[in-house]
Write a protein that holds these residues in place. Structure first.
Motif, PDB file in Angstrom:
ATOM      1  N   VAL A 206       1.066  -0.735   0.107  1.00 61.63           N
ATOM      2  CA  VAL A 206      -0.313  -0.093  -0.131  1.00 61.63           C
ATOM      3  C   VAL A 206       0.983   1.008  -0.127  1.00 61.63           C
ATOM      4  CG1 VAL A 206      -1.293   0.968   1.358  1.00 61.63           C
ATOM      5  CG2 VAL A 206      -1.981  -1.054   0.522  1.00 61.63           C
ATOM      6  N   CYS A 207       1.918   1.133   0.616  1.00 61.34           N
ATOM      7  CA  CYS A 207       2.697   2.410   0.879  1.00 61.34           C
ATOM      8  C   CYS A 207       3.204   2.613  -0.719  1.00 61.34           C
ATOM      9  CB  CYS A 207       3.800   2.436   1.974  1.00 61.34           C
ATOM     10  SG  CYS A 207       3.101   2.398   3.537  1.00 61.34           S
ATOM     11  N   TRP A 208       3.720   1.512  -1.344  1.00 59.74           N
ATOM     12  CA  TRP A 208       4.245   1.291  -2.639  1.00 59.74           C
ATOM     13  C   TRP A 208       3.472   2.143  -3.487  1.00 59.74           C
ATOM     14  CZ3 TRP A 208       9.106   1.584  -4.309  1.00 59.74           C
ATOM     15  CH2 TRP A 208       9.736   1.274  -5.692  1.00 59.74           C
ATOM     16  N   VAL A 209       2.322   2.292  -3.193  1.00 55.99           N
ATOM     17  CA  VAL A 209       1.013   2.565  -4.189  1.00 55.99           C
ATOM     18  C   VAL A 209       1.017   4.042  -4.461  1.00 55.99           C
ATOM     19  CG1 VAL A 209      -2.038   2.816  -4.398  1.00 55.99           C
ATOM     20  CG2 VAL A 209      -0.387   0.484  -4.214  1.00 55.99           C
ATOM     21  N   LEU A 210       0.851   4.576  -2.774  1.00 51.21           N
ATOM     22  CA  LEU A 210       0.931   5.682  -2.167  1.00 51.21           C
ATOM     23  C   LEU A 210       2.590   6.387  -3.441  1.00 51.21           C
ATOM     24  CD1 LEU A 210      -0.006   5.524   1.006  1.00 51.21           C
ATOM     25  CD2 LEU A 210      -1.411   5.908  -1.137  1.00 51.21           C
ATOM     26  N   LEU A 211       3.318   5.846  -3.003  1.00 53.93           N
ATOM     27  CA  LEU A 211       4.854   6.273  -2.990  1.00 53.93           C
ATOM     28  C   LEU A 211       4.999   6.675  -5.744  1.00 53.93           C
ATOM     29  CD1 LEU A 211       7.821   7.102  -2.000  1.00 53.93           C
ATOM     30  CD2 LEU A 211       8.332   5.110  -3.265  1.00 53.93           C
ATOM     31  N   MET A 212       4.255   5.593  -6.016  1.00 51.05           N
ATOM     32  CA  MET A 212       3.715   5.541  -7.302  1.00 51.05           C
ATOM     33  C   MET A 212       3.329   6.446  -7.683  1.00 51.05           C
ATOM     34  SD  MET A 212       6.169   3.539  -8.760  1.00 51.05           S
ATOM     35  CE  MET A 212       7.600   4.291  -7.349  1.00 51.05           C
ATOM     36  N   VAL A 213       2.078   6.528  -6.903  1.00 50.15           N
ATOM     37  CA  VAL A 213       1.286   7.709  -7.482  1.00 50.15           C
ATOM     38  C   VAL A 213       1.668   8.830  -7.470  1.00 50.15           C
ATOM     39  CG1 VAL A 213      -1.439   9.376  -6.629  1.00 50.15           C
ATOM     40  CG2 VAL A 213      -1.091   7.111  -6.281  1.00 50.15           C
TER      41      VAL A 213
ATOM     42  N   THR B 193       4.252  13.236 -11.041  1.00 48.76           N
ATOM     43  CA  THR B 193       5.593  13.840 -11.162  1.00 48.76           C
ATOM     44  C   THR B 193       6.048  14.076 -12.715  1.00 48.76           C
ATOM     45  OG1 THR B 193       6.394  13.888  -9.069  1.00 48.76           O
ATOM     46  CG2 THR B 193       7.687  13.749 -10.546  1.00 48.76           C
ATOM     47  N   HIS B 194       5.561  12.357 -12.828  1.00 45.18           N
ATOM     48  CA  HIS B 194       5.850  12.495 -14.205  1.00 45.18           C
ATOM     49  C   HIS B 194       5.110  13.267 -14.955  1.00 45.18           C
ATOM     50  CE1 HIS B 194      10.322  10.142 -13.794  1.00 45.18           C
ATOM     51  NE2 HIS B 194       9.184   9.391 -13.067  1.00 45.18           N
ATOM     52  N   GLY B 195       4.056  12.554 -15.453  1.00 46.26           N
ATOM     53  CA  GLY B 195       2.582  13.425 -16.131  1.00 46.26           C
ATOM     54  C   GLY B 195       3.055  15.079 -16.073  1.00 46.26           C
ATOM     55  N   ARG B 196       3.102  15.601 -14.822  1.00 44.50           N
ATOM     56  CA  ARG B 196       3.141  17.152 -15.143  1.00 44.50           C
ATOM     57  C   ARG B 196       4.414  17.727 -16.192  1.00 44.50           C
ATOM     58  NH1 ARG B 196       2.585  19.069  -8.906  1.00 44.50           N
ATOM     59  NH2 ARG B 196       0.373  18.597  -9.059  1.00 44.50           N
ATOM     60  N   LEU B 197       5.310  16.940 -16.267  1.00 42.49           N
ATOM     61  CA  LEU B 197       6.784  17.367 -16.645  1.00 42.49           C
ATOM     62  C   LEU B 197       6.512  16.197 -18.381  1.00 42.49           C
ATOM     63  CD1 LEU B 197       9.397  16.292 -14.450  1.00 42.49           C
ATOM     64  CD2 LEU B 197       8.806  18.410 -15.297  1.00 42.49           C
ATOM     65  N   GLY B 198       5.246  15.920 -19.066  1.00 42.29           N
ATOM     66  CA  GLY B 198       4.607  15.064 -19.850  1.00 42.29           C
ATOM     67  C   GLY B 198       5.120  13.585 -20.695  1.00 42.29           C
ATOM     68  N   GLN B 199       5.607  13.276 -19.685  1.00 42.01           N
ATOM     69  CA  GLN B 199       6.451  11.507 -19.461  1.00 42.01           C
ATOM     70  C   GLN B 199       5.135  11.154 -18.967  1.00 42.01           C
ATOM     71  OE1 GLN B 199       9.741  12.111 -16.254  1.00 42.01           O
ATOM     72  NE2 GLN B 199      10.830  13.216 -17.756  1.00 42.01           N
ATOM     73  N   PHE B 200       4.879  10.418 -20.462  1.00 47.91           N
ATOM     74  CA  PHE B 200       3.834   9.625 -20.186  1.00 47.91           C
ATOM     75  C   PHE B 200       3.711   8.411 -20.461  1.00 47.91           C
ATOM     76  CE2 PHE B 200       2.052  13.509 -21.933  1.00 47.91           C
ATOM     77  CZ  PHE B 200       0.749  14.156 -20.291  1.00 47.91           C
ATOM     78  N   THR B 201       5.040   7.448 -20.749  1.00 48.98           N
ATOM     79  CA  THR B 201       5.457   6.703 -20.751  1.00 48.98           C
ATOM     80  C   THR B 201       5.376   6.170 -18.908  1.00 48.98           C
ATOM     81  OG1 THR B 201       6.662   6.923 -22.961  1.00 48.98           O
ATOM     82  CG2 THR B 201       7.409   4.960 -21.662  1.00 48.98           C
ATOM     83  N   LEU B 202       6.747   7.004 -18.481  1.00 43.91           N
ATOM     84  CA  LEU B 202       7.170   6.814 -17.546  1.00 43.91           C
ATOM     85  C   LEU B 202       6.202   6.525 -16.171  1.00 43.91           C
ATOM     86  CD1 LEU B 202      10.484   8.859 -17.135  1.00 43.91           C
ATOM     87  CD2 LEU B 202      10.078   6.198 -17.137  1.00 43.91           C
ATOM     88  N   ALA B 203       5.329   7.525 -16.543  1.00 43.83           N
ATOM     89  CA  ALA B 203       3.986   7.285 -15.838  1.00 43.83           C
ATOM     90  C   ALA B 203       2.743   6.071 -16.153  1.00 43.83           C
ATOM     91  CB  ALA B 203       3.193   8.685 -16.581  1.00 43.83           C
TER      92      ALA B 203
END
Length: 128
Positions: free
Chosen positions: A81-88, A93-103
């Motif tokens: 569950v903590c990993w889920v929160l970290l990955m959210v 962060t990646h979405g804001r930078l336009g890195q949709f593959t990483l998102a």
């Protein structure tokens, strides 16, 4: 199902261990230069990157050792569950930078961790 959960936990622990080692022990500048999605590092302090690395190392440990050692095995789904929160956070962060593959990669990690949490909380919990 138990085998699938162990495999998922092992894969996620390996990903977490690799990410944790690099963020904790590789200098930020070298990490940003070597990493194709390293743009987020420009906006992060060294302490923040190291903290993320330590959290990932703890996640690697928390996904495997509690169950293997049979010491507080309930920590495996809690760690997931903590990993889920970290990955959210990583996905945002990646979405804001336009890195949709990483998102999308972060989304895959979220799905894997959610599977582990769901499986270990309800389907195949560890019994002490």
């Amino acid at each position: 199902m138990n085998l699938a959960l162990w495999i998922a936990a092992g894969l996620l622990a390996a990903v977490s261990l690799l990410g944790g080692i690099t963020k904790t022990f590789v200098p930020k500048e070298k990490l940003a230069a070597a990493h194709s999605g390293g743009e987020w590092l420009k906006h992060a302090s060294v302490g923040f990157v190291k903290t993320l690395g330590v959290l990932e190392l703890l996640a690697a440990v928390g996904l495997i050792l509690p169950a293997v050692l049979d010491i507080a095995p309930f920590m495996v789904p809690v760690t997931a569950v903590c990993w889920v929160l970290l990955m959210v956070g990583a996905m945002i962060t990646h979405g804001r930078l336009g890195q949709f593959t990483l998102a999308m990669l972060n989304l895959a990690y979220i799905a894997l961790a959610a599977f582990i949490a769901w499986g270990r909380f309800s389907l195949e919990p560890f019994t002490s």
